[in-house]
Design a protein around this motif. Structure first.
Motif, PDB file in Angstrom:
ATOM      1  N   GLY A  87       2.923   9.904  -0.966  1.00  0.00           N
ATOM      2  CA  GLY A  87       2.778  10.148  -2.388  1.00  0.00           C
ATOM      3  C   GLY A  87       2.104  11.474  -2.685  1.00  0.00           C
ATOM      4  O   GLY A  87       1.365  12.015  -1.858  1.00  0.00           O
ATOM      5  N   ALA A  88       2.390  12.008  -3.855  1.00  0.00           N
ATOM      6  CA  ALA A  88       1.708  13.207  -4.330  1.00  0.00           C
ATOM      7  C   ALA A  88       1.593  13.107  -5.837  1.00  0.00           C
ATOM      8  O   ALA A  88       2.398  12.433  -6.492  1.00  0.00           O
ATOM      9  CB  ALA A  88       2.469  14.466  -3.923  1.00  0.00           C
ATOM     10  N   ILE A  89       0.574  13.772  -6.375  1.00  0.00           N
ATOM     11  CA  ILE A  89       0.280  13.631  -7.805  1.00  0.00           C
ATOM     12  C   ILE A  89      -0.271  14.953  -8.319  1.00  0.00           C
ATOM     13  O   ILE A  89      -0.982  15.665  -7.608  1.00  0.00           O
ATOM     14  CB  ILE A  89      -0.720  12.466  -8.016  1.00  0.00           C
ATOM     15  CG1 ILE A  89      -1.011  12.229  -9.502  1.00  0.00           C
ATOM     16  CG2 ILE A  89      -2.017  12.677  -7.253  1.00  0.00           C
ATOM     17  CD1 ILE A  89      -1.752  10.912  -9.751  1.00  0.00           C
ATOM     18  N   ALA A  90       0.093  15.274  -9.553  1.00  0.00           N
ATOM     19  CA  ALA A  90      -0.443  16.472 -10.206  1.00  0.00           C
ATOM     20  C   ALA A  90      -0.800  16.123 -11.643  1.00  0.00           C
ATOM     21  O   ALA A  90      -0.071  15.376 -12.314  1.00  0.00           O
ATOM     22  CB  ALA A  90       0.581  17.608 -10.177  1.00  0.00           C
ATOM     23  N   ARG A  96      -1.665  -5.011  -9.619  1.00  0.00           N
ATOM     24  CA  ARG A  96      -0.425  -5.351  -8.915  1.00  0.00           C
ATOM     25  C   ARG A  96       0.279  -6.542  -9.584  1.00  0.00           C
ATOM     26  O   ARG A  96      -0.368  -7.551  -9.868  1.00  0.00           O
ATOM     27  CB  ARG A  96      -0.709  -5.691  -7.459  1.00  0.00           C
ATOM     28  CG  ARG A  96      -1.034  -4.469  -6.633  1.00  0.00           C
ATOM     29  CD  ARG A  96      -1.273  -4.820  -5.184  1.00  0.00           C
ATOM     30  NE  ARG A  96      -1.471  -3.599  -4.400  1.00  0.00           N
ATOM     31  CZ  ARG A  96      -1.681  -3.586  -3.091  1.00  0.00           C
ATOM     32  NH1 ARG A  96      -1.742  -4.712  -2.424  1.00  0.00           N
ATOM     33  NH2 ARG A  96      -1.834  -2.425  -2.460  1.00  0.00           N
ATOM     34  N   GLY A  97       1.558  -6.362  -9.822  1.00  0.00           N
ATOM     35  CA  GLY A  97       2.348  -7.418 -10.455  1.00  0.00           C
ATOM     36  C   GLY A  97       2.410  -7.297 -11.966  1.00  0.00           C
ATOM     37  O   GLY A  97       3.194  -7.990 -12.607  1.00  0.00           O
ATOM     38  N   GLU A 113       1.198   0.761 -10.795  1.00  0.00           N
ATOM     39  CA  GLU A 113       0.163  -0.174 -10.344  1.00  0.00           C
ATOM     40  C   GLU A 113      -0.793   0.483  -9.352  1.00  0.00           C
ATOM     41  O   GLU A 113      -2.020   0.342  -9.468  1.00  0.00           O
ATOM     42  CB  GLU A 113       0.818  -1.403  -9.693  1.00  0.00           C
ATOM     43  CG  GLU A 113       1.614  -2.241 -10.693  1.00  0.00           C
ATOM     44  CD  GLU A 113       2.400  -3.368 -10.034  1.00  0.00           C
ATOM     45  OE1 GLU A 113       2.332  -3.518  -8.791  1.00  0.00           O
ATOM     46  OE2 GLU A 113       3.097  -4.096 -10.776  1.00  0.00           O
ATOM     47  N   GLU A 114      -0.256   1.203  -8.384  1.00  0.00           N
ATOM     48  CA  GLU A 114      -1.117   1.785  -7.343  1.00  0.00           C
ATOM     49  C   GLU A 114      -1.953   2.941  -7.897  1.00  0.00           C
ATOM     50  O   GLU A 114      -3.038   3.227  -7.397  1.00  0.00           O
ATOM     51  CB  GLU A 114      -0.285   2.234  -6.141  1.00  0.00           C
ATOM     52  CG  GLU A 114       0.432   1.089  -5.421  1.00  0.00           C
ATOM     53  CD  GLU A 114      -0.489   0.020  -4.858  1.00  0.00           C
ATOM     54  OE1 GLU A 114      -1.403   0.361  -4.090  1.00  0.00           O
ATOM     55  OE2 GLU A 114      -0.307  -1.164  -5.211  1.00  0.00           O
ATOM     56  N   GLY A 152       0.830  -1.204   0.000  1.00  0.00           N
ATOM     57  CA  GLY A 152       0.000   0.000   0.000  1.00  0.00           C
ATOM     58  C   GLY A 152       0.864   1.254   0.000  1.00  0.00           C
ATOM     59  O   GLY A 152       1.859   1.320   0.709  1.00  0.00           O
ATOM     60  N   MET A 153       0.487   2.228  -0.812  1.00  0.00           N
ATOM     61  CA  MET A 153       1.279   3.455  -0.940  1.00  0.00           C
ATOM     62  C   MET A 153       0.352   4.664  -0.914  1.00  0.00           C
ATOM     63  O   MET A 153      -0.819   4.579  -1.298  1.00  0.00           O
ATOM     64  CB  MET A 153       2.054   3.444  -2.266  1.00  0.00           C
ATOM     65  CG  MET A 153       3.038   2.294  -2.394  1.00  0.00           C
ATOM     66  SD  MET A 153       3.736   2.175  -4.059  1.00  0.00           S
ATOM     67  CE  MET A 153       4.707   3.681  -4.116  1.00  0.00           C
ATOM     68  N   GLY A 154       0.926   5.799  -0.526  1.00  0.00           N
ATOM     69  CA  GLY A 154       0.138   7.028  -0.490  1.00  0.00           C
ATOM     70  C   GLY A 154      -0.464   7.388  -1.841  1.00  0.00           C
ATOM     71  O   GLY A 154      -1.587   7.897  -1.918  1.00  0.00           O
TER      72      GLY A 154
END
Lengths: 389, 140
Positions: free
Chosen positions: A382-385, A311-312, A304-305, A265-267
């Motif tokens: 994590g951060a995303i734009a 996943r995989g 994947e996240e 699991g990731m942010g």
């Protein structure tokens, strides 16, 4: 409700120092140089900056006031989530200009990491400040778990175990990123080829990471200037790059990988759906992606996240040229942290802006309209734009 | 010659961890349990993650576990580990789901895999007074 309407904010200016290994300049001097360039690129005087988001360990708001000649600072913040900080900084800056607490917000990142004091510069133990210091000192450093590659390997080895993911994916990312660096005159490895044989022959540092799965250490800084989109258009400089959406996310037990119930699991897995929802776009509409790449494997895991595949499956997703320039989703078109420079991912934001301005030179993605940038830091923040022109 | 390099040491007097480190010296795995609600937690925290209680006791856990994840290190991040290369970092999961991190040293560290059964060994260091946790594969 996020409270952010798509395209309220824009990136009006970008600035970068030269990226080197070896410098006489202090970290603060590098930050100021990049910041002044970002202001000039946006067509504003540096003294008119009225908001600061700082993501480096060096530099206080007072340093920036002095260095840039700021006369009326209305807002400042420090973000400390490692390599997710620059994109999280963009996230905060967009909300700051949208709310009106400031109009011209500078987000900066950088360090003289190669020339000063990061891990590896000396041989005497941990030098980077991590969250959960008591956990690190009492339960991990004594067992020789001291460097990022060791922490992240716990995640990687469990990923391979749970999913039987192909071992080829990491090599694909390493080689693809290096090829893109060859198109970028600002990339440290612009002239250094990497063959599959080079990758295979590079020494194993920590299973499953070979030397060529690990990012560069460099000296340098980068900065962006964020304003309201309408103000950027009025300023009449370069066409603004619009921020459709941003988001930040944190994994469960963010200071401890070992006891995270789901270590995969990731942010970014929490942040990505929020950003996509705000922007109102689908992943298959993206023209390119600049994905934080301190390690090859973390690019695969983020894909994947975020939801590009299950996943995989990322090793298969990146195969057959999909992430190469000219492919379906060109990835890390500047060479990334692996082959351009380690500017904590602010170089990814700068590259996305270049792509959307049509200024990416040989690495230009034809018809680039919509791009994704991510940050990844500490133990999975994590951060995303989502940006567009 | 120079002085021998010291292994990175925990603070065994840290109030939050003291009972655990004393447990290791007594050849026992002790973890934090909330007095109020019985929640077991590791690593130790100031507050119970379930009920936010702040009183704890330290029950002994079984010494058998299964490797949840691991790392085999070939380049030492600290000089003490240089003469122990390659060494393994092992995150072993107890039956109750708690995971404790320790080392594995020796010729067969490259055989460590997720799912391998391991047993806690307690390695006392006379000089520092610290006892370290080792996870040793059980042959069965």
């Amino acid at each position: 409700m996020s409270g952010y309407q798509p395209d309220t904010a824009a990136i009006a200016g970008i600035g970068e120092t030269e990226y080197t290994r070896g410098t006489d300049k202090s970290g603060l001097q590098l930050l100021m140089e990049a910041s002044l360039k970002a202001c000039a690129d946006a067509g504003i005087e540096s003294d008119a900056v009225d908001g600061l988001v700082m993501t480096s360990r060096v530099g206080t708001n007072e340093d920036f006031v002095a260095g840039l000649g700021i006369t009326d600072l209305k807002f400042h913040a420090h973000i400390k989530i490692g390599g997710a900080s620059p994109v999280a900084g963009l996230h905060l800056a967009c909300h700051a200009v949208a709310s009106g607490i400031a109009e011209r917000v500078l987000v900066s990142a950088g360090r003289n990491a190669y020339s000063s004091m990061r891990l590896g510069a000396t041989d005497s133990g941990p030098r980077v400040v991590w969250p959960g210091d008591d956990i690190r000192r009492n339960l991990e450093y004594p067992y020789g778990m001291i460097a990022p590659m060791q922490w992240y390997s716990l995640h990687a080895n469990r990923w391979f175990h749970e999913t039987n993911a192909s071992r080829e994916g990491m090599a694909t990312v390493a080689l693809n990123t290096r090829r893109h660096a060859h198109l970028n005159p600002r990339a440290w490895f612009r002239d250094r080829p990497m063959s599959r044989e080079d990758y295979d022959a590079s020494p194993m540092l920590v299973t499953p990471f070979k030397l060529l799965d690990v990012c560069l250490e460099t000296d340098g800084a980068a900065a962006i200037l964020v304003t309201r989109a309408d103000a950027a258009r009025r300023a009449g400089g370069k066409p603004p790059v619009y921020v459709a959406a941003t988001a930040e996310g944190h994994p469960d037990s963010p200071d401890d990988l070992s006891n995270r119930p789901d270590i995969l699991g990731m942010g970014i897995g929490k942040a990505a759906p929020r950003a996509l929802d705000i922007a109102g776009i689908r992943l298959d509409e993206l023209d390119f992606a600049e994905i934080y790449d301190c390690f090859t494997f973390i690019v695969l895991r983020q894909l994947e996240e975020i939801g590009f595949c299950q996943r995989g499956e990322a090793p298969d997703f990146v195969a057959n040229g999909r992430i190469a320039l000219g492919g379906e989703l060109p990835l890390n078109t500047h060479g990334g942290l692996l082959s351009q420079a380690h500017i904590s991912g602010m170089n990814h934001v700068v590259e996305a802006v270049r792509q959307l301005r049509g200024d990416a030179g040989q690495a230009q993605v034809a018809g680039a309209h919509l791009g994704l940038v991510t940050g990844y830091g500490d133990f999975g923040d994590g951060a995303i734009a989502i940006l567009h022109n | 010659m120079g002085n021998p390099v010291q292994r990175p040491l925990p603070d065994i007097e840290d109030p939050l961890y003291q009972a655990h480190f004393q447990g290791l010296k007594d050849q026992q795995l002790r973890v934090q349990q909330c007095d109020a609600c019985g929640q077991l937690q590791w690593p130790p925290r100031d507050l119970c993650k379930q009920c936010h209680g702040d009183r704890f006791h330290w029950p002994v856990m079984p010494d058998q576990a299964v490797v949840y994840t691991y790392s085999v290190v070939y380049r030492a991040p600290h000089p003490w580990f240089k003469e122990h290369l390659p060494y393994a970092i092992v995150v072993a999961e107890l039956e109750n789901g708690l995971r404790l991190l320790g080392n594995a040293f020796g010729a067969d560290v490259e055989k460590i895999q997720c799912g391998v059964r391991v047993k806690a060994h307690f390695q006392h260091d006379e000089d520092s007074g610290v006892c370290f946790l080792r996870w040793v594969p059980t042959t069965s």
